[in-house]
Design an enzyme around this catalytic site. Structure first.
Site, PDB file in Angstrom:
ATOM      1  N   GLU A  80      28.156  84.052  78.398  1.00  7.52           N
ATOM      2  CA  GLU A  80      26.906  84.814  78.516  1.00  7.52           C
ATOM      3  C   GLU A  80      26.886  86.002  77.569  1.00  7.52           C
ATOM      4  OE1 GLU A  80      26.362  85.814  82.600  1.00  7.52           O
ATOM      5  OE2 GLU A  80      25.832  83.764  83.199  1.00  7.52           O
ATOM      6  N   HIS A 138      18.726  84.231  84.922  1.00  7.06           N
ATOM      7  CA  HIS A 138      19.279  84.073  86.270  1.00  7.06           C
ATOM      8  C   HIS A 138      18.204  83.737  87.305  1.00  7.06           C
ATOM      9  CE1 HIS A 138      22.468  86.273  84.189  1.00  7.06           C
ATOM     10  NE2 HIS A 138      23.292  85.867  85.134  1.00  7.06           N
TER      11      HIS A 138
END
Length: 234
Positions: free
Chosen positions: A87, A121
């Site tokens: 990420e 997310h």
């Protein structure tokens, strides 16, 4: 028609690769105190929760087993190793490098670029909706949890972006991401109610973070924090 790849072409490829690695922050960190300080700014902010762990002699991972057992599981490897590294490479190194090349200001890169990290997310809302029965109440819970997660992931993204731009390295954001994943969201109300004497540690950590975030992250040769635009000698 013949194509020849000579020394000049090889040199061009080498310089291009070296330039890309610098822009992505993959240069090897120096083993000095100044290079270590950016990695310590996040634990300083978490001084209160760390002190609570010391007082309680417990761990955020205690509900699922020992740290070693969880880390060696597939889920642990994903949460504490693979996810933070991948990420940060995508949402900090790659995204911010492109933003910088487009001429975006540091303020925009710190405040706006992390929105993509937060939105990434949002898919957890679907998992929450299914987990709680696909009812109107489940939809409300999924919405609230997603908004909360969007807020704190975007906030962390701004902090990680600042670390990347300030240091010109991907390593401080990665260690900060791993540390935050291990610690989880601080349970301020519970910890203070259980250990009232630790209020000072929370205040000390926050004040220390505010006072030290600039000097501890100062990196004179950072590609992204030059006073007159990025200039790097290769």
């Amino acid at each position: 028609m013949q194509f020849c790849v000579g020394a000049d072409a090889n040199e061009t490829i080498e310089v291009t690769l070296r330039t890309a690695l610098v822009r992505l922050g993959f240069s090897l960190p120096a083993f000095t105190l100044d290079a270590l300080l950016p990695h310590l700014i996040t634990p300083l902010l978490f001084l209160g929760p760390l002190y609570a762990l010391y007082l309680d002699f417990s761990s955020p991972l205690s509900t699922t087993g020992s740290f070693k057992e969880v880390l060696l599981s597939w889920q642990g490897a994903r949460n504490y190793v693979v996810a933070p590294i991948t990420e940060e490479i995508v949402f900090r190194a790659c995204v911010l490098a492109v933003y910088n090349l487009s001429g975006a200001s540091r303020a925009k890169m710190i405040m706006l670029a992390p929105l993509s990290f937060g939105v990434a997310h949002a898919h957890h809302a679907w998992d929450t909706f299914n987990r709680y029965g696909r009812t109107p109440a489940a939809a409300k819970r999924a919405l609230l949890m997603t908004l909360f997660q969007l807020s704190y992931t975007t906030l962390f993204g701004s902090f990680a972006s600042y670390l990347f731009l300030r240091t010109g390295s991907i390593w401080p954001p990665i260690t900060a991401h791993i540390f935050c994943n291990v610690m989880g969201i601080p349970q301020l109300g519970y910890e203070v109610s259980k250990f009232p004497q630790q209020k000072r540690s929370y205040v000390t950590g926050i004040l220390g973070f505010v006072m030290k975030i600039v000097p501890w992250t100062k990196t004179p040769d950072s590609l992204y924090w030059q006073p007159r635009g990025p200039a790097v000698a290769y």
